[in-house]
Motif scaffolding. Structure first.
Motif, PDB file in Angstrom:
ATOM      1  N   LYS A 138       1.558   9.066  -6.198  1.00 43.11           N
ATOM      2  CA  LYS A 138       2.039  10.450  -6.013  1.00 43.11           C
ATOM      3  C   LYS A 138       3.028  10.824  -7.112  1.00 43.11           C
ATOM      4  N   GLN A 156       0.826  -1.206   0.000  1.00 44.63           N
ATOM      5  CA  GLN A 156       0.000   0.000   0.000  1.00 44.63           C
ATOM      6  C   GLN A 156       0.862   1.258   0.000  1.00 44.63           C
ATOM      7  N   SER A 206       0.885   4.006  -2.911  1.00 47.05           N
ATOM      8  CA  SER A 206       0.674   5.437  -2.650  1.00 47.05           C
ATOM      9  C   SER A 206       1.812   6.265  -3.233  1.00 47.05           C
TER      10      SER A 206
END
Length: 285
Positions: free
Chosen positions: A245, A237, A241
């Protein structure tokens, strides 16, 4: 746009150099009224050599600067693990060359004038950027791995719950057998029956203890596997992420995003001006 300014400056410098070659010939050699054919040929040959050398030097310099520019672009692409491809055939595309010329002309014209609120001036379409393809694949891969880990975590939790229930049942059965053993010792029964019953109880107790130990070890293994799976899930995870980004950051750095942001900003300014003008004609409450 910065590279166009640099190229325009170099082009103007080259043209001024060529003009100075002709002017120098006029000032230094054209001082008499008449010249022979040989003298004219000599002057033209000398002028040709000088102009040829200047133009060749500028073309070589232009080629080298283009190579350095491409090197910078490819170096930046390698940091993003992008694979860039060039199409040499587009370098002779007249339509694209005319668009570049029109873009340079419009930018030069707008640079010499005050900023205008007109948003309809032509602009070059942004280049297709395929660099985000690798990041999209990476995000999709991380999402798939994330879903697999979630499913595995759910399965392990189900197995751990079942193991705990089985352990509770075994503990309850063991207590019942111990209670039965105590009750049977109190009753008056034949010695042979008591010995046989005690053997059966001992065997059952040994079997239940073994099953209980196996269940405890299985529970411990499942708990460790559950912790490891949770850590892997958190790691994936976090990677997902980070990749999202990076993809968002890269998209914000694209020419299309900057152009759209500039257009929205100018549109907002126009809307503010129109509201100010309309407010003068609106009746007060």
């Amino acid at each position: 746009m910065g590279y166009l300014r640099f190229a325009r400056f170099r082009r103007g410098l080259c043209l001024r150099t060529v003009d100075s070659c002709f002017q120098e010939l006029k000032d230094s050699r054209l001082v008499e009224e008449t010249f022979t054919v040989d003298e004219v040929v000599e002057m033209l040959d000398g002028l040709q050599r000088v102009v040829h050398g200047e133009v060749e030097s500028e073309l070589i310099h232009s080629t080298y600067t283009n190579v350095l520019l491409l090197r910078q672009l490819f170096s930046q692409a390698e940091k993003w693990y992008l694979k860039l491809q060039t199409d040499v055939s587009d370098l002779e595309n007249r339509e694209l060359l005319e668009q570049v010329a029109e873009f340079e002309k419009s930018e030069c014209t707008s640079a010499n004038k005050k900023p205008s609120t007109d948003l309809t001036k032509p602009k070059l379409a942004p280049l297709n950027e395929g660099g985000s393809e690798l990041l999209n694949k990476r995000v999709a891969c991380l999402q798939e791995e994330n879903e697999k880990l979630k499913a595995r975590l759910k399965t392990i939790e189900t197995q751990a719950t079942a193991a705990l229930e089985e352990k509770s049942k075994l503990e309850k059965s063991l207590k019942d057998l111990q209670a039965i053993q105590g009750d049977q010792k109190v009753n008056v029964i034949k010695f042979q029956d008591i010995a046989e019953l005690e053997n059966k109880v001992a065997a059952l107790k040994s079997q239940f203890e073994k099953t209980l130990n196996d269940a405890t070890e299985n529970q411990k293994f499942m708990e460790e596997d559950l912790v490891t799976t949770k850590h892997d899930l958190l790691r994936v995870q976090d990677q997902l992420s980070t990749a999202q980004k990076e993809l968002e950051k890269k998209f914000q750095q694209t020419a299309a995003y900057r152009t759209m942001k500039e257009i929205l900003s100018k549109k907002n300014e126009q809307i503010k001006e129109l509201r100010k003008k309309l407010s003068k004609y609106e009746p007060e409450d």
